[in-house]
Each structure stands twice: as structure tokens, then as C-alpha cells.
Design a protein around this motif. Sequence first.
Motif, PDB file in Angstrom:
ATOM      1  N   SER A 123      31.742 -56.153   0.177  1.00  0.00           N
ATOM      2  CA  SER A 123      30.450 -56.623  -0.314  1.00  0.00           C
ATOM      3  C   SER A 123      29.406 -56.715   0.796  1.00  0.00           C
ATOM      4  O   SER A 123      28.199 -56.655   0.531  1.00  0.00           O
ATOM      5  N   SER A 124      29.846 -56.864   2.058  1.00  0.00           N
ATOM      6  CA  SER A 124      28.892 -56.932   3.166  1.00  0.00           C
ATOM      7  C   SER A 124      28.183 -55.592   3.400  1.00  0.00           C
ATOM      8  O   SER A 124      27.173 -55.526   4.090  1.00  0.00           O
ATOM      9  N   LEU A 125      28.725 -54.522   2.822  1.00  0.00           N
ATOM     10  CA  LEU A 125      28.117 -53.196   2.957  1.00  0.00           C
ATOM     11  C   LEU A 125      27.252 -52.828   1.751  1.00  0.00           C
ATOM     12  O   LEU A 125      26.791 -51.695   1.653  1.00  0.00           O
ATOM     13  N   HIS A 126      27.061 -53.758   0.846  1.00  0.00           N
ATOM     14  CA  HIS A 126      26.238 -53.484  -0.330  1.00  0.00           C
ATOM     15  C   HIS A 126      24.761 -53.654   0.023  1.00  0.00           C
ATOM     16  O   HIS A 126      24.059 -54.517  -0.499  1.00  0.00           O
ATOM     17  N   LYS A 127      24.337 -52.822   0.953  1.00  0.00           N
ATOM     18  CA  LYS A 127      22.956 -52.802   1.439  1.00  0.00           C
ATOM     19  C   LYS A 127      22.391 -51.407   1.230  1.00  0.00           C
ATOM     20  O   LYS A 127      23.154 -50.432   1.092  1.00  0.00           O
ATOM     21  N   PRO A 128      21.060 -51.274   1.194  1.00  0.00           N
ATOM     22  CA  PRO A 128      20.456 -49.964   0.914  1.00  0.00           C
ATOM     23  C   PRO A 128      21.004 -48.821   1.765  1.00  0.00           C
ATOM     24  O   PRO A 128      21.326 -47.750   1.235  1.00  0.00           O
ATOM     25  N   MET A 129      21.116 -49.027   3.085  1.00  0.00           N
ATOM     26  CA  MET A 129      21.563 -47.934   3.958  1.00  0.00           C
ATOM     27  C   MET A 129      22.938 -47.425   3.549  1.00  0.00           C
ATOM     28  O   MET A 129      23.190 -46.217   3.508  1.00  0.00           O
ATOM     29  N   TYR A 130      23.854 -48.350   3.229  1.00  0.00           N
ATOM     30  CA  TYR A 130      25.212 -47.955   2.882  1.00  0.00           C
ATOM     31  C   TYR A 130      25.308 -47.424   1.455  1.00  0.00           C
ATOM     32  O   TYR A 130      26.167 -46.584   1.157  1.00  0.00           O
ATOM     33  N   ILE A 131      24.424 -47.882   0.581  1.00  0.00           N
ATOM     34  CA  ILE A 131      24.367 -47.317  -0.768  1.00  0.00           C
ATOM     35  C   ILE A 131      23.913 -45.860  -0.695  1.00  0.00           C
ATOM     36  O   ILE A 131      24.461 -44.988  -1.380  1.00  0.00           O
ATOM     37  N   PHE A 132      22.921 -45.588   0.151  1.00  0.00           N
ATOM     38  CA  PHE A 132      22.485 -44.205   0.353  1.00  0.00           C
ATOM     39  C   PHE A 132      23.616 -43.379   0.975  1.00  0.00           C
ATOM     40  O   PHE A 132      23.826 -42.221   0.600  1.00  0.00           O
ATOM     41  N   LEU A 133      24.340 -43.971   1.904  1.00  0.00           N
ATOM     42  CA  LEU A 133      25.456 -43.274   2.550  1.00  0.00           C
ATOM     43  C   LEU A 133      26.547 -42.954   1.541  1.00  0.00           C
ATOM     44  O   LEU A 133      27.135 -41.867   1.581  1.00  0.00           O
ATOM     45  N   LEU A 134      26.827 -43.893   0.648  1.00  0.00           N
ATOM     46  CA  LEU A 134      27.819 -43.641  -0.412  1.00  0.00           C
ATOM     47  C   LEU A 134      27.404 -42.431  -1.244  1.00  0.00           C
ATOM     48  O   LEU A 134      28.237 -41.589  -1.588  1.00  0.00           O
ATOM     49  N   ASN A 135      26.123 -42.336  -1.561  1.00  0.00           N
ATOM     50  CA  ASN A 135      25.639 -41.203  -2.345  1.00  0.00           C
ATOM     51  C   ASN A 135      25.707 -39.893  -1.559  1.00  0.00           C
ATOM     52  O   ASN A 135      25.931 -38.831  -2.146  1.00  0.00           O
ATOM     53  N   LEU A 136      25.525 -39.972  -0.237  1.00  0.00           N
ATOM     54  CA  LEU A 136      25.687 -38.776   0.598  1.00  0.00           C
ATOM     55  C   LEU A 136      27.133 -38.293   0.543  1.00  0.00           C
ATOM     56  O   LEU A 136      27.391 -37.079   0.501  1.00  0.00           O
ATOM     57  N   ALA A 137      28.083 -39.239   0.516  1.00  0.00           N
ATOM     58  CA  ALA A 137      29.493 -38.879   0.426  1.00  0.00           C
ATOM     59  C   ALA A 137      29.814 -38.256  -0.932  1.00  0.00           C
ATOM     60  O   ALA A 137      30.540 -37.256  -1.017  1.00  0.00           O
ATOM     61  N   VAL A 138      29.283 -38.835  -1.999  1.00  0.00           N
ATOM     62  CA  VAL A 138      29.488 -38.269  -3.341  1.00  0.00           C
ATOM     63  C   VAL A 138      28.911 -36.858  -3.406  1.00  0.00           C
ATOM     64  O   VAL A 138      29.525 -35.941  -3.959  1.00  0.00           O
ATOM     65  N   ASN A 139      27.727 -36.675  -2.830  1.00  0.00           N
ATOM     66  CA  ASN A 139      27.088 -35.362  -2.811  1.00  0.00           C
ATOM     67  C   ASN A 139      27.927 -34.349  -2.031  1.00  0.00           C
ATOM     68  O   ASN A 139      28.023 -33.177  -2.409  1.00  0.00           O
ATOM     69  N   GLY A 140      28.557 -34.798  -0.934  1.00  0.00           N
ATOM     70  CA  GLY A 140      29.439 -33.916  -0.167  1.00  0.00           C
ATOM     71  C   GLY A 140      30.628 -33.451  -0.986  1.00  0.00           C
ATOM     72  O   GLY A 140      31.047 -32.289  -0.894  1.00  0.00           O
ATOM     73  N   LEU A 141      31.174 -34.348  -1.808  1.00  0.00           N
ATOM     74  CA  LEU A 141      32.287 -33.978  -2.687  1.00  0.00           C
ATOM     75  C   LEU A 141      31.845 -32.932  -3.710  1.00  0.00           C
ATOM     76  O   LEU A 141      32.600 -32.009  -4.024  1.00  0.00           O
ATOM     77  N   ILE A 142      30.630 -33.072  -4.220  1.00  0.00           N
ATOM     78  CA  ILE A 142      30.101 -32.087  -5.173  1.00  0.00           C
ATOM     79  C   ILE A 142      29.975 -30.719  -4.504  1.00  0.00           C
ATOM     80  O   ILE A 142      30.369 -29.694  -5.073  1.00  0.00           O
ATOM     81  N   GLY A 143      29.451 -30.702  -3.289  1.00  0.00           N
ATOM     82  CA  GLY A 143      29.239 -29.434  -2.590  1.00  0.00           C
ATOM     83  C   GLY A 143      30.522 -28.693  -2.295  1.00  0.00           C
ATOM     84  O   GLY A 143      30.657 -27.507  -2.627  1.00  0.00           O
ATOM     85  N   CYS A 144      31.493 -29.388  -1.679  1.00  0.00           N
ATOM     86  CA  CYS A 144      32.739 -28.689  -1.315  1.00  0.00           C
ATOM     87  C   CYS A 144      33.552 -28.320  -2.552  1.00  0.00           C
ATOM     88  O   CYS A 144      34.230 -27.288  -2.574  1.00  0.00           O
ATOM     89  N   SER A 145      33.490 -29.144  -3.615  1.00  0.00           N
ATOM     90  CA  SER A 145      34.255 -28.849  -4.831  1.00  0.00           C
ATOM     91  C   SER A 145      33.649 -27.694  -5.621  1.00  0.00           C
ATOM     92  O   SER A 145      34.333 -27.079  -6.446  1.00  0.00           O
TER      93      SER A 145
END
Length: 311
Positions: A51-73
Motif C-alpha cells: 500500500s505504500s507504493l499506491h502513489k501516482p509514480m508507481y501506478i504509472f509504473l504498473l501501467n508501463l509493466a502491463v503495457n510491456g506485457l502487451i507488447g512482448c505477448s
Amino acid sequence: MNQSFINTAVLLTAYDPPGPLNCVFFMLTFFLYVFTILANLILILVIYMDSSLHKPMYIFLLNLAVNGLIGCSAVCPNVMDNLLRDAQSISYGGCLLQVLFINVYASSAYAILAVMAYDRYVSICKPLQYHTIVTPSRVKLLLTVVYLIPVTLLSFQVYLTSQLPLCRFVINKLFCDNLSVVKLSCVKSALGDLYGVFIIASLVVLPFFLVLLSYIKILHVSLRASKESQKKALSTCAPHFIVFINFSVSILFSVVYNRHSTVSKYVNHLISAQFIFFPPLLHPLVYGIRTKEIRRSITKIIQRGILAGPL
């Protein structure tokens, strides 16, 4: 879409006939794909669970990771399948779908990086106003824009491409891209060319310059700050800057080698495709190594798991 071609096979001639070399490339692609999935899933789970990472920067980072999964898949499974087949091909409909996912991955990655740069700019240049500017509702709005605009614009681009009549069915690539599919057509589309320029300007050039502008402002403010503040700004921005440079160089190399290559075909195909293969793996590794909060969260989760294990 031109229904008469939707199930037509498009040959991908970048592959060699099945043999030992293909098996080696298959294993390399397989391990790269598995490590990419694991690295991004771990990053996503760490951000989600702490929960300490539930901040804008890390939310954006989570979406970057999801986007990476879309690209490689969108690419790796198809590449692995073709490496083991006698006839390396993909349906025309599947080719267009692959073009859409690859383009959405690349443009959304740039958009997310631009949003992350904006977040760092507000954090460093307007720290007292940060929580009133980067609000939860604004974060949701930015993420909606990050996905909705690329998907909408690129879907229309793929629609325009799908309306072109075909007179060729061979692509000398490992996977489909929009330019290669357009070259299969018997005619040229002035509207498609003009729209392609608009896509590049709005989804690549604009985010690129927004990131640069953010860093110019951050640099300007940091130079007037104390040494301690400069050090903090550097540690905060370093992972994002590394990821941004890595992705930009990957895209640049892919574009250049895709059009003006004098190297061997293996090196050419690897470099033209590396923006798909490597950034999705390197991005979570860079943030995992360079970001103290994420390292601390991973350690905390591991320790919690070890302590809970015997129970």
C-alpha cells in the motif's frame, strides 16, 4: 476490412527453414519471453500488494509493466511458433491485429513515459502543490488518455490499411508492421500516408518533446537547489530517464535499421525487432534495481513469505 483477404496467408520470409539454428533462436526467445513476463508480473504484484507504493509514480509504473506485457505477448508467441514451423505465415487478419497491438504498445509506452515525466516535474518543481495537482482523479484521467487516444487513432490507421487492395503476400520480417502491410498493396493511399505522419507527430514526437521539456525544467530548478536536493532529484529521476533513453534508442535503431541496413540479415532482423524484445524486460529490472522503495518492498514481501513459510 476487405473480407476477401481476411483469411489469406501472409508469408513471413525472415525465418530460415526449420533446423538447429531455429531451435537455438526458439530457446532464446522462449527464455526472454518467460523472464519478461516474470519481471513485469513481479513488479505489478509488488506495487499492488504494498500500500505504500499506491502513489501516482508507481501506478504509472504498473501501467508501463502491463503495457510491456502487451507488447512482448503480441510478438514472441508468434515468433516462437514460426521458428518451429515449415511454413512461416500469419493470416492477413491476424497480421493487422498484430500491427494494432504493436503500435498501441509503442505509442502507449511513450505516453506513459511522458506522464511519468510530468509527475516527476510536478514533484520536483512544485512540491508544495503536488497533491493538489496530481490528484487521484487526474491520475485516472491521464491513464485514460494514455490508452484511449492511441487505441482510437491506431485503430483508424489499421482500418485505413485494411481497405487497401493487395497484390503481394510476402513480408520479409519476423512479424507484421504497418509499413510492411501497406507495401503489400497495389496502390498508394495519400490519406494513409498523411495520417501516418499525423500518428508519428502526435503519438511519438509530441510525447518525446514533452519528456524533454519536463527534464529541462527539472534541470533548471535543480541547478538552483542545494546539493542534497540535487542528489534527491537525480535519484528520483534516474530510473525514468534510463528507461526513456533505452526505449527511444530502441525505437530509433528499429526505424533506421528497418530502412537502411547494411548488416547481415540476422543482425538486421534482431535490431529492427529489439524494441519489442528488450525494453519490456529491461524496464522492470531498471526500476527494481534503481528504485529504493521497490527494493525495500520486494525485501519486505520476501521476508514476510519466509516467516510465514513454516506456519
